[in-house]
Motif scaffolding. Sequence first.
Motif, PDB file in Angstrom:
ATOM      1  N   THR A  88      -5.950   5.010 -15.177  1.00  8.97           N
ATOM      2  CA  THR A  88      -7.106   4.579 -14.403  1.00  8.97           C
ATOM      3  C   THR A  88      -8.037   3.774 -15.286  1.00  8.97           C
ATOM      4  N   GLU A 108      -4.652  -3.425  -2.874  1.00  5.91           N
ATOM      5  CA  GLU A 108      -4.239  -4.280  -3.982  1.00  5.91           C
ATOM      6  C   GLU A 108      -5.287  -5.353  -4.226  1.00  5.91           C
ATOM      7  N   GLU A 123      -7.592   1.138 -10.637  1.00  3.53           N
ATOM      8  CA  GLU A 123      -6.357   1.300 -11.378  1.00  3.53           C
ATOM      9  C   GLU A 123      -5.777  -0.082 -11.625  1.00  3.53           C
ATOM     10  N   ARG A 139     -10.374   7.869  -2.713  1.00  3.72           N
ATOM     11  CA  ARG A 139      -9.951   9.234  -2.398  1.00  3.72           C
ATOM     12  C   ARG A 139     -11.118   9.968  -1.759  1.00  3.72           C
ATOM     13  N   ARG A 147       4.279   1.705  -7.698  1.00  3.88           N
ATOM     14  CA  ARG A 147       3.287   0.898  -8.417  1.00  3.88           C
ATOM     15  C   ARG A 147       3.794   0.481  -9.791  1.00  3.88           C
ATOM     16  N   THR A 203      -5.221  -2.320  -8.630  1.00  2.00           N
ATOM     17  CA  THR A 203      -5.432  -1.603  -7.375  1.00  2.00           C
ATOM     18  C   THR A 203      -6.803  -0.950  -7.343  1.00  2.00           C
ATOM     19  N   SER A 232      -5.924   9.346   0.452  1.00  3.40           N
ATOM     20  CA  SER A 232      -5.885   8.492  -0.733  1.00  3.40           C
ATOM     21  C   SER A 232      -5.408   7.125  -0.268  1.00  3.40           C
ATOM     22  N   ARG A 238      -8.549   2.253  -5.545  1.00  7.34           N
ATOM     23  CA  ARG A 238      -8.081   3.478  -4.886  1.00  7.34           C
ATOM     24  C   ARG A 238      -9.279   4.296  -4.416  1.00  7.34           C
ATOM     25  N   SER A 240       0.840  -1.201   0.000  1.00  2.68           N
ATOM     26  CA  SER A 240       0.000   0.000   0.000  1.00  2.68           C
ATOM     27  C   SER A 240       0.869   1.242   0.000  1.00  2.68           C
ATOM     28  N   ARG A 257       4.210   7.361  -5.469  1.00  6.77           N
ATOM     29  CA  ARG A 257       3.134   6.390  -5.618  1.00  6.77           C
ATOM     30  C   ARG A 257       3.236   5.669  -6.964  1.00  6.77           C
ATOM     31  N   SER A 288      -5.105   2.907  -0.970  1.00  3.15           N
ATOM     32  CA  SER A 288      -5.030   1.910  -2.032  1.00  3.15           C
ATOM     33  C   SER A 288      -5.178   0.506  -1.456  1.00  3.15           C
ATOM     34  N   ASP A 312      -0.362   4.975   0.847  1.00  5.07           N
ATOM     35  CA  ASP A 312      -1.482   5.831   1.233  1.00  5.07           C
ATOM     36  C   ASP A 312      -0.999   7.256   1.433  1.00  5.07           C
TER      37      ASP A 312
END
Length: 368
Positions: free
Chosen positions: A157, A269, A250, A257, A151, A253, A265, A255, A101, A147, A267, A103
Amino acid sequence: MSPEPWQRLDTKAPAVAALVGAGIAISAGVPTAAGIAAGTSLRVALAWVLPPAVLIVITLALVEYVRLRRTQYRIGAERAELHTAIVVLHRRSLPRERIRSVDVTANPLQRMFGLVAVKIGTGEHADAGEGTLTLNPVGKVEAERLRELLRGGRSETDGTLAALDPAWIRYAPISFLVPALGLGAGGVVMQVAQWFTLEDELIGWIGDLFSGVPLLVVILVLAAILTVVGVIGSLGLFVEMWWNYRLDREPGTLRVRRGLLTTRSISVEERRLRGVDVVEPLGVRLAGAARVDAVATGLVKQKEDEKTDHKTLLPAAPKELADRIAAEVLREEVAPTAAAQLIPHPRAALGRRMRIGRSAMGSAGSIW
């Protein structure tokens, strides 16, 4: 990929610390000065309060400056590393393949300066945050770069699964938080009155206001006032927590927000996702709504994140929408939570449970 050079935290950190110190000094100094001034004069009160206030501001800014100068981090091909050396040297390193993660959060003061806090975690149940690296603060651009780097450079997205509908706010006042917020507000009023030595005057004013009114009516009126305050507080809390809410998918992931004053924010997995939980508390269920939580490994709450719910994918929303989001999160056509047919226990099971309960109560009574 060769390791990055060592990086520093953002240089605006001491300014943020100075403002935090000013807030602490004001919140503690105002009631203290008022109490001193009541017995002497305003000049004497300021002479007692201002030097400690200035000392608090300078000390916090200085400590933050030292922390800034003695903290560095870098993201290598195999490891993410953080070194801090304020008093004791700490070297923390996380393997890249175990990072689960990234965040990002930002409180109101950090947002004023364009700063955020980045928490990199492995999802392990480690003591003292050993499974996390916290970079606090860094710039917003740097946070997004980190981030994407962690990743694998994927910034696209796949699509937005859900976004905030202002109508969802109607579910906030039917939460169990309403009475708690109301009682909390009443406690704050009494505490502030005590700071200014006005507690007796406040109680006397309330007594005069309800003079001649039956006690039951007084209790009902005060309960109604606290309930209204609780409803207003629950609406404000919902806005603060879920403003600008979005659930995006994504590559690999999910996500989330959200946040008005403190932005977040978070995330999750997808390979660690084990299912979803469609939760229907009593009041929300009666209104035909539900929320969606993720059931995943690695969703560990550290002590500093006790107020941050890392598993909620959708706040209280209409039940049909909650079932649809659950299906989309699991990449299924129909949500298992909606399609499942529950079968009640047979009557014999209820009778057996009642007999066991009576037997257990009898045994406990015989001990005493």
